[in-house]
Write a protein that holds these residues in place. Sequence first.
Motif, PDB file in Angstrom:
ATOM      1  N   VAL A 136       0.945  -0.820  -0.475  1.00  0.00           N
ATOM      2  CA  VAL A 136       0.343  -0.097   0.052  1.00  0.00           C
ATOM      3  C   VAL A 136       1.098   1.415   0.141  1.00  0.00           C
ATOM      4  O   VAL A 136       0.623   2.642  -0.867  1.00  0.00           O
ATOM      5  CB  VAL A 136      -1.087   0.031   1.178  1.00  0.00           C
ATOM      6  CG1 VAL A 136      -1.489   1.149   1.757  1.00  0.00           C
ATOM      7  CG2 VAL A 136      -2.142  -1.186   1.328  1.00  0.00           C
ATOM      8  N   ALA A 223      -6.343  -8.940   1.615  1.00  0.00           N
ATOM      9  CA  ALA A 223      -6.472  -7.183   0.840  1.00  0.00           C
ATOM     10  C   ALA A 223      -4.316  -7.196   0.093  1.00  0.00           C
ATOM     11  O   ALA A 223      -4.766  -6.864  -0.553  1.00  0.00           O
ATOM     12  CB  ALA A 223      -6.372  -6.183   2.275  1.00  0.00           C
ATOM     13  N   THR A 224      -3.936  -8.263   0.815  1.00  0.00           N
ATOM     14  CA  THR A 224      -2.517  -8.131  -0.230  1.00  0.00           C
ATOM     15  C   THR A 224      -2.584  -8.330  -1.351  1.00  0.00           C
ATOM     16  O   THR A 224      -2.577  -7.751  -2.427  1.00  0.00           O
ATOM     17  CB  THR A 224      -1.900  -8.894   0.536  1.00  0.00           C
ATOM     18  OG1 THR A 224      -1.235  -7.957   2.469  1.00  0.00           O
ATOM     19  CG2 THR A 224      -0.323  -9.145   0.216  1.00  0.00           C
ATOM     20  N   GLN A 226      -5.144  -8.634  -2.976  1.00  0.00           N
ATOM     21  CA  GLN A 226      -6.386  -8.135  -3.894  1.00  0.00           C
ATOM     22  C   GLN A 226      -5.640  -6.975  -4.358  1.00  0.00           C
ATOM     23  O   GLN A 226      -5.539  -6.191  -5.732  1.00  0.00           O
ATOM     24  CB  GLN A 226      -7.338  -7.162  -3.102  1.00  0.00           C
ATOM     25  CG  GLN A 226      -9.248  -6.294  -4.185  1.00  0.00           C
ATOM     26  CD  GLN A 226      -9.984  -7.103  -3.956  1.00  0.00           C
ATOM     27  OE1 GLN A 226      -9.445  -7.115  -2.337  1.00  0.00           O
ATOM     28  NE2 GLN A 226     -10.251  -5.680  -3.683  1.00  0.00           N
ATOM     29  N   THR A 227      -4.744  -6.465  -3.068  1.00  0.00           N
ATOM     30  CA  THR A 227      -4.216  -5.201  -4.169  1.00  0.00           C
ATOM     31  C   THR A 227      -2.297  -4.943  -5.099  1.00  0.00           C
ATOM     32  O   THR A 227      -2.517  -4.517  -5.673  1.00  0.00           O
ATOM     33  CB  THR A 227      -3.678  -4.224  -2.645  1.00  0.00           C
ATOM     34  OG1 THR A 227      -4.534  -3.908  -1.450  1.00  0.00           O
ATOM     35  CG2 THR A 227      -2.795  -3.043  -2.381  1.00  0.00           C
ATOM     36  N   GLU A 230      -3.926  -5.572  -8.135  1.00  0.00           N
ATOM     37  CA  GLU A 230      -4.541  -4.218  -8.949  1.00  0.00           C
ATOM     38  C   GLU A 230      -2.913  -3.702  -9.257  1.00  0.00           C
ATOM     39  O   GLU A 230      -3.248  -3.233 -10.059  1.00  0.00           O
ATOM     40  CB  GLU A 230      -5.396  -3.660  -8.226  1.00  0.00           C
ATOM     41  CG  GLU A 230      -6.429  -4.035  -7.470  1.00  0.00           C
ATOM     42  CD  GLU A 230      -7.386  -3.522  -6.896  1.00  0.00           C
ATOM     43  OE1 GLU A 230      -6.595  -2.829  -5.792  1.00  0.00           O
ATOM     44  OE2 GLU A 230      -8.106  -3.609  -6.125  1.00  0.00           O
ATOM     45  N   LYS A 231      -2.619  -3.457  -8.640  1.00  0.00           N
ATOM     46  CA  LYS A 231      -1.338  -2.879  -8.871  1.00  0.00           C
ATOM     47  C   LYS A 231      -0.337  -3.304 -10.120  1.00  0.00           C
ATOM     48  O   LYS A 231       0.439  -2.689 -10.738  1.00  0.00           O
ATOM     49  CB  LYS A 231      -0.200  -2.394  -7.227  1.00  0.00           C
ATOM     50  CG  LYS A 231      -1.239  -1.773  -6.474  1.00  0.00           C
ATOM     51  CD  LYS A 231       0.460  -0.574  -5.789  1.00  0.00           C
ATOM     52  CE  LYS A 231       0.250  -0.082  -5.330  1.00  0.00           C
ATOM     53  NZ  LYS A 231       0.684   1.185  -4.395  1.00  0.00           N
TER      54      LYS A 231
END
Length: 339
Positions: A136, A223-224, A226-227, A230-231
């Motif tokens: 993040v 969350a990791t 998914q992020t 996305e990144k």
Amino acid sequence: MASPFEISKPHPNETSLLDVSNELLFTFNYVAVVLSETLSVLGVILNIINAMVFLKIGLNDSTSISLFSLSLADVGLLLMMAAYGVLFHPWMLETVDADLIDAVNYIALGWPHVCFSRISGCLTAFIALERFICIVLPLRVKSLVTPWRTFLACGGIFAILIAGTTPAFFSYSIGERFSQLHNKTTVGLIPSLHSYVLENISLSVNILAQMTSFTLVTSLTIATVQTFLEKSEWRKSISTSAKNFTISSRDRKLVKMVILISASFIICTFPAVVGTVAMLVSKDYNVNGRYKNLFLATFSVFFHLESLNSSVNFFIYMYMSSKFKKSLLSWLRLKGNRK
């Protein structure tokens, strides 16, 4: 805290239709002892190797410190499981009084095992949090998660959970008592004046740590992932000049490795979490309840899954971390040359 091997010898009694017989549990535990000893000894060796490799790499960054701490916690957990195998070996069961075995198991093995298990879980949650921050806030992670802060966090996890488990050691002592089951004086557990309160303090701390660490690891891993995806998609769509705003190649490998560690933890810990919830919901599903044998048999499986989780990290490091693999091979060559 219950042991995965609690019944020493089968004796006739009434069991519920939902429970398992003493004879079946006795046979099950014999098999569990062999599996425990094999898996635990192998896991201890692998985690000692992990710790020595991280020492060779150097504890000068947050990742090495946290993974080194995790290896130490896993060594403690697996040593307790290896000791279970010795204490509940068929020869010991035939030569040592069952009450004494259960007493030593409760004080010397059961609670330390639970403590190291919770430490391992909380360290896994911290490692997952560290990698989530890396995803993040890639440009700020080094200032937020410093080696000193990581050292304090890992040391704090050890200190808090050891302190939280300590009251259980004062809830009982080992001494002579009259056993109604055997109709004679035996050496076993003697409750202290405030045994119920002290035991429940430790039980509450460890259940809270188990539930919190499992929830954090699960949510942070999701969350990791998914992020990270996305990144990764965003990185493909931007120009080469903008790639400095994304995480480095080394950090991407670390993220993938931590995701594997977290996935192993989630898979191997989920049954134990379900068992803990069942124990809290049902008054009959515990070491003294109506479904005592079912409780002991299922938690035997849960404990072995925890041991499996503590043993697989070596293979994850070897597969995912070229630095770990290179340091290990260099260390082994150095040892070979000395011989």
